[in-house]
Design a protein around this motif. Structure first.
Motif, mmCIF file in Angstrom:
data_model
loop_
_atom_site.group_PDB
_atom_site.id
_atom_site.type_symbol
_atom_site.label_atom_id
_atom_site.label_comp_id
_atom_site.label_asym_id
_atom_site.label_seq_id
_atom_site.Cartn_x
_atom_site.Cartn_y
_atom_site.Cartn_z
ATOM 1 N N ALA A 40 0.647 -1.288 0.027
ATOM 2 C CA ALA A 40 0.137 -0.233 0.112
ATOM 3 C C ALA A 40 0.833 1.186 0.106
ATOM 4 O O ALA A 40 0.436 2.228 -0.522
ATOM 5 N N LEU A 236 -1.539 4.555 2.649
ATOM 6 C CA LEU A 236 -2.861 4.424 2.351
ATOM 7 C C LEU A 236 -3.526 3.885 3.785
ATOM 8 O O LEU A 236 -2.813 3.030 4.334
ATOM 9 N N ASP A 237 -4.717 4.501 4.067
ATOM 10 C CA ASP A 237 -5.349 3.710 5.066
ATOM 11 C C ASP A 237 -5.883 2.496 5.135
ATOM 12 O O ASP A 237 -7.194 2.501 4.650
ATOM 13 N N ALA A 238 -5.221 1.515 4.829
ATOM 14 C CA ALA A 238 -5.773 0.138 4.445
ATOM 15 C C ALA A 238 -5.394 -0.935 5.424
ATOM 16 O O ALA A 238 -4.451 -0.676 6.474
ATOM 17 N N GLN A 257 -1.868 8.183 5.134
ATOM 18 C CA GLN A 257 -3.127 8.555 4.195
ATOM 19 C C GLN A 257 -3.297 10.008 4.246
ATOM 20 O O GLN A 257 -3.536 10.688 2.929
#
Length: 287
Positions: A40, A236-238, A257
């Motif tokens: 990510a 990324l906020d994953a 993010q």
């Protein structure tokens, strides 16, 4: 004839004025660090270059997602790329090991130590708290440089993950020597010599909105004729990044993010355009 001459002179004057204005504009390196720490993270760094204002990308060569980083960088052949030399593996749930045989830089499990300098949350688990050897650092830095240059031939500079290239004067001198030997034009310690100033957020920068406001204030503060560098870590906020953290830095996904959001924000792009800020890479510093 007179009209033709007047038109020509006007054209030349306009061009000279435009060139002068451009040469006097603030110049800014927007550098995205840690490519390779996660899938990510790689995606975010790629997005910030393709859709945003990022111009320089730092690669962690021993990291688990380095092979993907190499493939992604091939998609953006004009991106400025640096080797983010590393001696640490700081995250709790994911680790990377040295590329070379350097026993003084490895913990009991064979990984890099999590910290460079003493940290109360990781007692005796920093490089400086163990019997590190300069010869091992040189061996490992050479391995990282040589692998990166084989896979990404356009390397323009060296930098240090978590400040490892500035561990002490001996390491500083080593990095300078390696940059010269491998003909890598730029390295972090040289930036001050070339008049490049580090800048950061002007104000709070915990939330995405705070980051946006403080980043724009930073842009407003840039002075004509000067060159600056801004460093941060897109992500990324994953779920993958939510699992990446260490004690004292638990909100990695949301924090990174926020960086991606700011660097791809239309308001930021418009402000850069309005102020005439030139976005450059390390490879532009000699121009």
């Amino acid at each position: 004839m007179t009209g033709s001459i007047l038109f020509t002179l006007t054209f030349i004057f306009t061009g000279l004025c435009a060139g002068l204005a451009q040469s006097n504009s603030p110049r800014l390196i927007v550098r995205g660090d840690d490519m390779g720490y996660s899938h990510a993270g790689n995606e975010a760094i790629l997005k910030c270059y393709k859709d945003g204002i990022e111009k320089s990308i730092e690669v962690l060569v021993p990291s688990p997602w380095f092979p993907e980083a190499v493939n992604m960088l091939a998609q953006i052949p004009t991106a400025d790329v640096g080797i983010h030399l590393t001696l640490t593996s700081e995250w709790d749930n994911i680790k990377w090991r040295p590329l070379s045989d350097c026993p003084s830089l490895r913990d009991a499990d064979g990984y890099f130590y999590p910290m460079l300098r003493p940290n109360k949350n990781y007692p005796k688990r920093s490089v400086v708290e163990n019997d590190w050897k300069l010869a091992d650092i040189e061996k490992e830095f050479r391995a990282q440089i040589e692998l990166a240059m084989r896979k990404i031939p356009r390397i323009s500079h060296l930098s240090g993950h978590m400040g490892c290239t500035s561990l002490n004067d001996e390491v500083n001198a080593l990095v300078k020597k390696l940059a010269q030997e491998y003909r890598i034009p730029q390295y972090d310690m040289k930036l001050g010599e070339t008049g490049v100033a580090h800048v950061g957020y002007v104000g709070a920068h915990t939330t995405s909105d705070e980051k946006l406001q403080s980043f724009m204030k930073m842009l407003e503060s840039l002075e004509p004729g000067k060159t600056y560098i801004f460093v941060d870590h897109p992500g990324l906020d994953a779920p993958e990044v939510r699992a990446i953290h260490h004690i004292g830095y638990e909100n990695v996904a949301a924090d990174r993010q926020g960086v991606t959001d700011v660097w791809t924000n239309p308001r930021v792009k418009e402000l850069i355009k309005t102020k005439g800020i030139q976005l450059i890479g390390y490879n532009d510093l000699g121009k």
